[in-house]
Design a protein around this motif. Structure first.
Motif, PDB file in Angstrom:
ATOM      1  N   MET A  19      20.016   7.553   0.228  1.00 17.63           N
ATOM      2  CA  MET A  19      18.926   8.520   0.234  1.00 17.63           C
ATOM      3  C   MET A  19      19.309   9.758   1.037  1.00 17.63           C
ATOM      4  O   MET A  19      20.009   9.670   2.035  1.00 17.63           O
ATOM      5  CB  MET A  19      17.656   7.910   0.833  1.00 17.63           C
ATOM      6  N   ARG A  20      18.799  10.898   0.589  1.00  9.19           N
ATOM      7  CA  ARG A  20      19.014  12.127   1.342  1.00  9.19           C
ATOM      8  C   ARG A  20      18.011  12.204   2.492  1.00  9.19           C
ATOM      9  O   ARG A  20      17.051  11.428   2.547  1.00  9.19           O
ATOM     10  CB  ARG A  20      18.882  13.344   0.429  1.00  9.19           C
ATOM     11  N   ASP A  21      18.232  13.125   3.388  1.00  8.24           N
ATOM     12  CA  ASP A  21      17.343  13.288   4.543  1.00  8.24           C
ATOM     13  C   ASP A  21      16.207  14.239   4.151  1.00  8.24           C
ATOM     14  O   ASP A  21      16.142  15.383   4.595  1.00  8.24           O
ATOM     15  CB  ASP A  21      18.143  13.831   5.730  1.00  8.24           C
ATOM     16  N   PHE A  22      15.307  13.748   3.301  1.00  2.40           N
ATOM     17  CA  PHE A  22      14.227  14.586   2.782  1.00  2.40           C
ATOM     18  C   PHE A  22      13.175  14.857   3.859  1.00  2.40           C
ATOM     19  O   PHE A  22      13.035  14.115   4.826  1.00  2.40           O
ATOM     20  CB  PHE A  22      13.576  13.952   1.543  1.00  2.40           C
ATOM     21  N   SER A  23      12.417  15.927   3.659  1.00  8.66           N
ATOM     22  CA  SER A  23      11.407  16.334   4.635  1.00  8.66           C
ATOM     23  C   SER A  23      10.131  15.509   4.487  1.00  8.66           C
ATOM     24  O   SER A  23       9.876  14.905   3.443  1.00  8.66           O
ATOM     25  CB  SER A  23      11.060  17.814   4.446  1.00  8.66           C
ATOM     26  N   ASP A  24       9.324  15.506   5.535  1.00 14.97           N
ATOM     27  CA  ASP A  24       8.023  14.844   5.456  1.00 14.97           C
ATOM     28  C   ASP A  24       7.159  15.492   4.381  1.00 14.97           C
ATOM     29  O   ASP A  24       6.400  14.804   3.689  1.00 14.97           O
ATOM     30  CB  ASP A  24       7.301  14.916   6.804  1.00 14.97           C
ATOM     31  N   ALA A  25       7.268  16.806   4.246  1.00 10.53           N
ATOM     32  CA  ALA A  25       6.476  17.512   3.236  1.00 10.53           C
ATOM     33  C   ALA A  25       6.853  17.046   1.828  1.00 10.53           C
ATOM     34  O   ALA A  25       5.975  16.851   0.973  1.00 10.53           O
ATOM     35  CB  ALA A  25       6.675  19.020   3.370  1.00 10.53           C
ATOM     36  N   PHE A  26       8.162  16.879   1.580  1.00 13.92           N
ATOM     37  CA  PHE A  26       8.579  16.376   0.272  1.00 13.92           C
ATOM     38  C   PHE A  26       8.051  14.962   0.071  1.00 13.92           C
ATOM     39  O   PHE A  26       7.572  14.618  -1.023  1.00 13.92           O
ATOM     40  CB  PHE A  26      10.100  16.386   0.118  1.00 13.92           C
ATOM     41  N   THR A  45       0.845  -1.195   0.000  1.00 13.68           N
ATOM     42  CA  THR A  45       0.000   0.000   0.000  1.00 13.68           C
ATOM     43  C   THR A  45       0.883   1.248   0.000  1.00 13.68           C
ATOM     44  O   THR A  45       2.075   1.184   0.325  1.00 13.68           O
ATOM     45  CB  THR A  45      -0.891   0.055   1.259  1.00 13.68           C
ATOM     46  N   LEU A  46       0.289   2.380  -0.329  1.00 13.81           N
ATOM     47  CA  LEU A  46       1.048   3.631  -0.293  1.00 13.81           C
ATOM     48  C   LEU A  46       1.458   3.991   1.129  1.00 13.81           C
ATOM     49  O   LEU A  46       2.506   4.592   1.342  1.00 13.81           O
ATOM     50  CB  LEU A  46       0.224   4.768  -0.921  1.00 13.81           C
ATOM     51  N   GLU A  47       0.644   3.611   2.103  1.00 15.76           N
ATOM     52  CA  GLU A  47       1.015   3.873   3.504  1.00 15.76           C
ATOM     53  C   GLU A  47       2.255   3.071   3.879  1.00 15.76           C
ATOM     54  O   GLU A  47       3.159   3.558   4.569  1.00 15.76           O
ATOM     55  CB  GLU A  47      -0.155   3.525   4.430  1.00 15.76           C
ATOM     56  N   ALA A  48       2.314   1.829   3.408  1.00 14.54           N
ATOM     57  CA  ALA A  48       3.504   1.005   3.650  1.00 14.54           C
ATOM     58  C   ALA A  48       4.711   1.589   2.927  1.00 14.54           C
ATOM     59  O   ALA A  48       5.832   1.573   3.448  1.00 14.54           O
ATOM     60  CB  ALA A  48       3.254  -0.437   3.193  1.00 14.54           C
ATOM     61  N   ALA A  49       4.494   2.114   1.720  1.00 12.03           N
ATOM     62  CA  ALA A  49       5.584   2.760   0.976  1.00 12.03           C
ATOM     63  C   ALA A  49       6.094   3.977   1.740  1.00 12.03           C
ATOM     64  O   ALA A  49       7.303   4.210   1.825  1.00 12.03           O
ATOM     65  CB  ALA A  49       5.104   3.173  -0.418  1.00 12.03           C
ATOM     66  N   ARG A  50       5.183   4.756   2.322  1.00 16.44           N
ATOM     67  CA  ARG A  50       5.567   5.916   3.119  1.00 16.44           C
ATOM     68  C   ARG A  50       6.444   5.493   4.306  1.00 16.44           C
ATOM     69  O   ARG A  50       7.512   6.070   4.550  1.00 16.44           O
ATOM     70  CB  ARG A  50       4.318   6.637   3.629  1.00 16.44           C
ATOM     71  N   ASP A  51       6.004   4.451   5.020  1.00 19.51           N
ATOM     72  CA  ASP A  51       6.772   3.980   6.184  1.00 19.51           C
ATOM     73  C   ASP A  51       8.157   3.503   5.765  1.00 19.51           C
ATOM     74  O   ASP A  51       9.154   3.763   6.446  1.00 19.51           O
ATOM     75  CB  ASP A  51       6.016   2.844   6.890  1.00 19.51           C
ATOM     76  N   ARG A  52       8.219   2.798   4.624  1.00 12.21           N
ATOM     77  CA  ARG A  52       9.504   2.273   4.165  1.00 12.21           C
ATOM     78  C   ARG A  52      10.451   3.403   3.786  1.00 12.21           C
ATOM     79  O   ARG A  52      11.626   3.386   4.145  1.00 12.21           O
ATOM     80  CB  ARG A  52       9.275   1.360   2.950  1.00 12.21           C
ATOM     81  N   LEU A  53       9.945   4.380   3.053  1.00 14.79           N
ATOM     82  CA  LEU A  53      10.802   5.492   2.629  1.00 14.79           C
ATOM     83  C   LEU A  53      11.274   6.306   3.831  1.00 14.79           C
ATOM     84  O   LEU A  53      12.414   6.779   3.860  1.00 14.79           O
ATOM     85  CB  LEU A  53      10.054   6.370   1.620  1.00 14.79           C
ATOM     86  N   SER A  92      14.240  10.356  -8.396  1.00 14.66           N
ATOM     87  CA  SER A  92      15.640  10.797  -8.401  1.00 14.66           C
ATOM     88  C   SER A  92      15.897  11.830  -7.299  1.00 14.66           C
ATOM     89  O   SER A  92      17.003  11.930  -6.777  1.00 14.66           O
ATOM     90  CB  SER A  92      16.017  11.375  -9.765  1.00 14.66           C
ATOM     91  N   GLN A  93      14.857  12.576  -6.922  1.00 14.99           N
ATOM     92  CA  GLN A  93      15.024  13.614  -5.899  1.00 14.99           C
ATOM     93  C   GLN A  93      15.105  13.050  -4.475  1.00 14.99           C
ATOM     94  O   GLN A  93      15.382  13.792  -3.538  1.00 14.99           O
ATOM     95  CB  GLN A  93      13.878  14.620  -5.982  1.00 14.99           C
ATOM     96  N   LEU A  94      14.889  11.750  -4.331  1.00 18.02           N
ATOM     97  CA  LEU A  94      15.002  11.127  -3.007  1.00 18.02           C
ATOM     98  C   LEU A  94      16.464  10.875  -2.623  1.00 18.02           C
ATOM     99  O   LEU A  94      16.761  10.611  -1.465  1.00 18.02           O
ATOM    100  CB  LEU A  94      14.263   9.790  -2.987  1.00 18.02           C
ATOM    101  N   PHE A  95      17.368  10.963  -3.604  1.00 17.26           N
ATOM    102  CA  PHE A  95      18.740  10.491  -3.390  1.00 17.26           C
ATOM    103  C   PHE A  95      19.777  11.600  -3.375  1.00 17.26           C
ATOM    104  O   PHE A  95      19.591  12.639  -4.002  1.00 17.26           O
ATOM    105  CB  PHE A  95      19.103   9.467  -4.472  1.00 17.26           C
TER     106      PHE A  95
END
Length: 200
Positions: free
Chosen positions: A134-141, A92-100, A167-170
């Protein structure tokens, strides 16, 4: 190249793998293998993530090769290792969110395995590994990313597509770009030349 036309079948429904072969000028057709990946994983618990990618690729190549023994069949699969374990596609997308969020600011490894079969036998297999930081991206991103990419992410083992917004996650990737997309392209092309599917 051999005098007879050698047929190549890609045993994968991956659009990225299709595009790689098309862009490289490789003639092929697609036949989805229909392999029960969960069953293969359950029977392969002794393997590390890299070896599992090869096992899955071999299973796909063999499944199609047994139905068409005259063709060369290319199977491929990708696994992800993170924090000492194997990561599967998010349901699920929620699981994807937790993983990222778990992978944010940290390093993981992508393994792309490939196998070539003919007459119901694997004649070559290989794997390549890429180190992804991965970079330390924000929750908003992260929220904006998930909204933009949507359910398509659930088809990607890491919940990202490096060829897109992912690509912007890295902040760094060490290794071959084709491997990130899901196929160790250079070794595969070399093997296709050896097999006579491509001109040497």
């Amino acid at each position: 190249m051999s005098d007879t036309h050698e047929t190549l079948i890609l045993a994968s429904k991956s659009a990225a793998r299709r595009a790689m072969l098309e862009n490289a000028g490789v003639p092929f057709e697609v036949r989805v293998a229909g392999v029960d990946e969960d069953a293969v994983k359950a029977a392969s618990r002794d393997l590390d993530a890299a070896a599992l990618a090869v096992r899955l690729a071999e299973a796909k190549a063999l499944a199609v090769s047994r139905d068409d023994e005259a063709a060369w069949v290319l199977g491929s699969d990708q696994t992800l290792s993170f924090d000492g374990g194997l990561v599967s596609k998010a349901p699920t997308l929620e699981a994807a969110r937790d993983r990222l969020k778990a992978m944010r600011g940290r390093t993981h490894h992508l393994h792309s395995g490939a196998a070539l079969a003919i007459k119901g036998q694997v004649v070559w297999s290989g794997v390549d590994t890429v180190r992804m930081r991965m970079r330390d991206f924000s929750d908003a991103f992260l929220d904006a990313y998930l909204d933009a990419e949507g359910p398509a992410l659930l088809a990607c083992v890491g919940s990202y597509r490096l060829e897109g917004l992912g690509s912007q996650l890295f902040e760094a990737v060490e290794g071959d770009y084709f491997t990130v997309l899901g196929l160790p392209l250079w070794p595969v092309l070399a093997e296709l030349r050896r097999a006579g599917v491509l001109a040497a």
